[in-house]
Design a protein around this motif. Structure first.
Motif, short mmCIF file in Angstrom:
data_model
loop_
_atom_site.label_atom_id
_atom_site.label_comp_id
_atom_site.label_asym_id
_atom_site.label_seq_id
_atom_site.Cartn_x
_atom_site.Cartn_y
_atom_site.Cartn_z
N HIS A 26 0.83 -1.21 0.00
CA HIS A 26 0.00 0.00 0.00
C HIS A 26 0.86 1.26 0.00
O HIS A 26 0.49 2.28 0.58
CB HIS A 26 -0.96 0.00 1.20
CG HIS A 26 -2.08 -0.99 1.07
ND1 HIS A 26 -3.07 -1.13 2.00
CD2 HIS A 26 -2.36 -1.92 0.10
CE1 HIS A 26 -3.91 -2.09 1.61
NE2 HIS A 26 -3.48 -2.58 0.46
N ASP A 27 2.01 1.15 -0.65
CA ASP A 27 2.89 2.31 -0.84
C ASP A 27 2.46 3.00 -2.13
O ASP A 27 3.10 2.87 -3.18
CB ASP A 27 4.35 1.85 -0.90
CG ASP A 27 5.33 3.01 -0.99
OD1 ASP A 27 4.87 4.17 -1.09
OD2 ASP A 27 6.55 2.76 -0.96
N PHE A 28 1.35 3.75 -2.07
CA PHE A 28 0.79 4.33 -3.28
C PHE A 28 1.61 5.51 -3.79
O PHE A 28 1.47 5.89 -4.96
CB PHE A 28 -0.67 4.71 -3.06
CG PHE A 28 -1.57 3.52 -2.92
CD1 PHE A 28 -1.91 2.75 -4.03
CD2 PHE A 28 -2.02 3.12 -1.68
CE1 PHE A 28 -2.72 1.63 -3.90
CE2 PHE A 28 -2.83 1.99 -1.54
CZ PHE A 28 -3.17 1.24 -2.65
N ALA A 29 2.46 6.08 -2.94
CA ALA A 29 3.39 7.11 -3.43
C ALA A 29 4.31 6.51 -4.47
O ALA A 29 4.49 7.05 -5.57
CB ALA A 29 4.19 7.70 -2.27
N ALA A 47 -5.84 10.74 -11.40
CA ALA A 47 -6.89 11.30 -10.55
C ALA A 47 -8.28 11.01 -11.11
O ALA A 47 -9.18 10.59 -10.38
CB ALA A 47 -6.68 12.81 -10.41
N VAL A 48 -8.45 11.21 -12.41
CA VAL A 48 -9.76 10.97 -13.02
C VAL A 48 -10.14 9.49 -12.92
O VAL A 48 -11.27 9.14 -12.57
CB VAL A 48 -9.74 11.42 -14.50
CG1 VAL A 48 -11.00 10.95 -15.21
CG2 VAL A 48 -9.61 12.93 -14.58
N LYS A 56 -5.05 15.71 -4.49
CA LYS A 56 -4.93 14.53 -3.64
C LYS A 56 -3.85 13.59 -4.17
O LYS A 56 -3.01 13.08 -3.41
CB LYS A 56 -6.27 13.79 -3.60
CG LYS A 56 -6.26 12.48 -2.84
CD LYS A 56 -6.59 12.66 -1.40
CE LYS A 56 -6.91 11.32 -0.75
NZ LYS A 56 -7.24 11.47 0.68
N VAL A 57 -3.84 13.38 -5.49
CA VAL A 57 -2.83 12.52 -6.09
C VAL A 57 -1.44 13.11 -5.86
O VAL A 57 -0.48 12.39 -5.56
CB VAL A 57 -3.10 12.33 -7.60
CG1 VAL A 57 -1.96 11.59 -8.26
CG2 VAL A 57 -4.41 11.56 -7.80
N SER A 58 -1.33 14.42 -5.98
CA SER A 58 -0.04 15.10 -5.78
C SER A 58 0.48 14.90 -4.36
O SER A 58 1.67 14.61 -4.16
CB SER A 58 -0.18 16.58 -6.10
OG SER A 58 1.05 17.25 -5.89
N THR A 59 -0.41 15.03 -3.37
CA THR A 59 0.04 14.87 -1.98
C THR A 59 0.39 13.41 -1.68
O THR A 59 1.28 13.14 -0.87
CB THR A 59 -1.04 15.34 -1.00
OG1 THR A 59 -2.26 14.60 -1.23
CG2 THR A 59 -1.32 16.83 -1.15
N ILE A 60 -0.28 12.47 -2.37
CA ILE A 60 0.07 11.06 -2.17
C ILE A 60 1.45 10.78 -2.73
O ILE A 60 2.30 10.14 -2.10
CB ILE A 60 -0.99 10.15 -2.84
CG1 ILE A 60 -2.32 10.24 -2.08
CG2 ILE A 60 -0.50 8.69 -2.87
CD1 ILE A 60 -3.46 9.53 -2.79
N HIS A 66 -0.84 9.47 3.27
CA HIS A 66 -0.84 8.03 3.03
C HIS A 66 -2.27 7.55 2.82
O HIS A 66 -3.20 8.03 3.47
CB HIS A 66 -0.21 7.28 4.20
CG HIS A 66 1.22 7.65 4.44
ND1 HIS A 66 2.24 7.25 3.61
CD2 HIS A 66 1.80 8.40 5.42
CE1 HIS A 66 3.38 7.72 4.06
NE2 HIS A 66 3.14 8.43 5.16
N VAL A 67 -2.44 6.61 1.93
CA VAL A 67 -3.76 6.06 1.65
C VAL A 67 -4.04 4.95 2.65
O VAL A 67 -3.37 3.91 2.65
CB VAL A 67 -3.86 5.52 0.21
CG1 VAL A 67 -5.22 4.87 -0.03
CG2 VAL A 67 -3.62 6.64 -0.79
N THR A 68 -5.03 5.15 3.49
CA THR A 68 -5.42 4.14 4.48
C THR A 68 -6.90 3.78 4.37
O THR A 68 -7.33 2.79 4.94
CB THR A 68 -5.12 4.62 5.91
OG1 THR A 68 -5.82 5.86 6.13
CG2 THR A 68 -3.63 4.84 6.11
#
Length: 479
Positions: A26-29, A47-48, A56-60, A66-68
């Protein structure tokens, strides 16, 4: 989105080790960065597809968030058409279970028809011709499927135990002599030595081309002694082609070449090399978590080569047997088979043995034993990790860096042993040595094993030494 709607990602992208590892953790970065780099998707398109905002995609990607959220993970999987199992989810509604590939025609029956020498020659010509005209990308899509297993595979091999048909004395004879056969044998030996040291598929097409040439000579119906020798060369080249294909991730193609090598060894009357091929096929089954199939293949090898196998071959077969027992968790049977291998190998000095088994010595036995102890240590580190490390150190000391691929695999195994017993300092040291050794090989198996070290470095970010080792692993695995 239904099962017929194509996703935005090339299927090959999801086969990359670094992408699969990032998704599993889950390391989406890292996953989004790799998708941008290798998949050609912009942040806006990601993003789309995932129903996220570009911000949001940029901050990830930057690591600021982190996406949880389970919901967000589901939207990422569905939007990018990532199979649920790759991100820890159940199969998504749009997924369809692929039907298993049908076995190759030559493997469907156990009767002698597909084992006739003429059928083997035609199989070699067809297999090599199709392989040579495919580029790497097409080959990966076409033949990187799952190898056949179970009764479909095992029943098709029973004819190996039967004697080959006698040569037809009425057919015309070609003009290849013993000198040309010796040159081909020397070429096969050189390819095998190169593969043992460096691994990988860099010279795979050269081996396939040589195999195609041997098939052409056999199609001319040589004199019986020459024909038999050419079949033995074909078997040896087929074995090398199989290991190179496997090292390149082409598992189905590897099995096709193993099957060809086994039929060629049968036609050439070389039961000893046939047993070696079956051992290679057993190892492939072990890597795909089918130890019972592997054990059946080894028993078939032992039965078929009982009268002709030299001590090193018999010892090697015992280690494959031990490997299967270790995979089954049968510790006592593993120890018994390993001891039998050591006893048989001790009787080998002075025995006349073929060049292709010369690699199997005390160092190889120590390395293989250490690897199997490591397999068991992953489930029970307290009982097996120290013994695994001792055996692997023995292999490292005995065979040294000139062993190439095996040396790198030993270092990776030793690093994992240190991680398992909690010796982080020793683990980091061995990880750096393993990464250095891996740079001298082109082996896909080495890269796969390096990937097994990566999870041990996750969650230890407070240690700068571990962070440095993790960075080096990520750098190597992302190439």
């Amino acid at each position: 989105m239904d099962a017929t709607t194509p996703g935005p990602l090339d299927p090959d992208l999801l086969d990359r080790d670094d992408v699969r590892r990032a998704l599993a953790e889950h390391d989406f970065a890292a996953a989004f960065a790799l998708i941008k780099k290798w998949g050609g998707l912009s942040q806006n398109r990601i993003a789309v597809a995932c129903q996220l905002t570009p911000g949001k995609v940029s901050t990830i990607i930057s690591g600021q968030q982190h996406v949880t959220s389970f919901d967000v993970i589901c939207r990422i999987a569905d939007g990018l058409r990532i199979p649920g199992r790759m991100v820890g989810l159940a199969d998504r509604p749009w997924e369809t279970r692929p039907q298993p590939d049908p076995p190759p025609p030559a493997s469907r029956s156990s009767d002698g028809a597909s084992w006739r020498p003429s059928a083997t020659v035609h199989q070699a010509a067809d297999l090599t011709r199709s392989d040579l005209v495919m580029d790497r990308r097409t080959a990966a899509r076409t033949v990187a499927g799952t190898a056949i297993s179970g009764a479909t595979l095992l029943d098709s091999l029973e004819a190996w135990l039967q004697p080959p048909p006698a040569a037809d004395p009425t057919v015309r004879r070609g003009r290849i002599g013993r000198r040309e056969v010796q040159e081909l044998e020397a070429t096969a030996q050189a390819f095998r030595a190169w593969d043992h040291r460096y691994g990988g598929g860099l010279r795979r097409k050269a081996v396939v081309g040589q195999l195609n040439e041997v098939a052409g000579h056999l199609d001319e119906h040589q004199a019986p002694p020459v024909e038999q020798a050419l079949f033995r060369v074909m078997a040896q080249l087929g074995g090398v082609a199989a290991t190179m294909a496997w090292d390149s991730g082409l598992h189905k193609q590897a099995q096709n070449y193993y099957l060809l090598a086994l039929r060629a060894a049968h036609a050439g009357g070389d039961a000893c090399f046939g047993a070696n091929v079956l051992a290679g096929m057993a190892r492939q089954m072990l890597y795909t978590d089918r130890p019972q199939d592997a054990l059946e293949l080894i028993r078939l090898a032992q039965k078929g080569a009982r009268a002709s196998a030299c001590p090193r071959v018999r010892a090697m077969l015992h280690t494959r047997e031990a490997w299967a027992y270790a995979a089954m968790g049968r510790t006592a049977a593993f120890e018994r088979a390993t001891q039998e291998a050591a006893e048989v190998l001790a009787d080998s000095p002075g025995a006349e043995e073929p060049y292709w088994i010369a690699y199997f010595n005390e160092a190889e036995l120590a390395g293989v034993t250490g690897g199997r102890l490591l397999d068991m240590a992953r489930h029970n580190p307290h009982e097996h990790a120290e013994a695994a490390a001792a055996s692997i150190r023995n292999a490292l000391t005995t065979r040294g860096s000139e062993a190439g691929r095996s040396h790198a695999l030993d270092l990776i195994g030793l690093a994992e042993c240190h991680f398992l017993v909690g010796d982080v300092t020793g683990a980091v040291e061995q990880t750096h040595r393993a990464v250095d050794a891996a740079a001298d090989t082109q082996s896909g198996r080495v890269r796969t094993q390096l990937g097994q070290l990566y999870p041990y470095t996750v969650g230890r970010s407070t240690s700068s030494a571990v962070s440095e080792a993790r960075a080096r692993l990520r750098e190597v695995l992302s190439v």
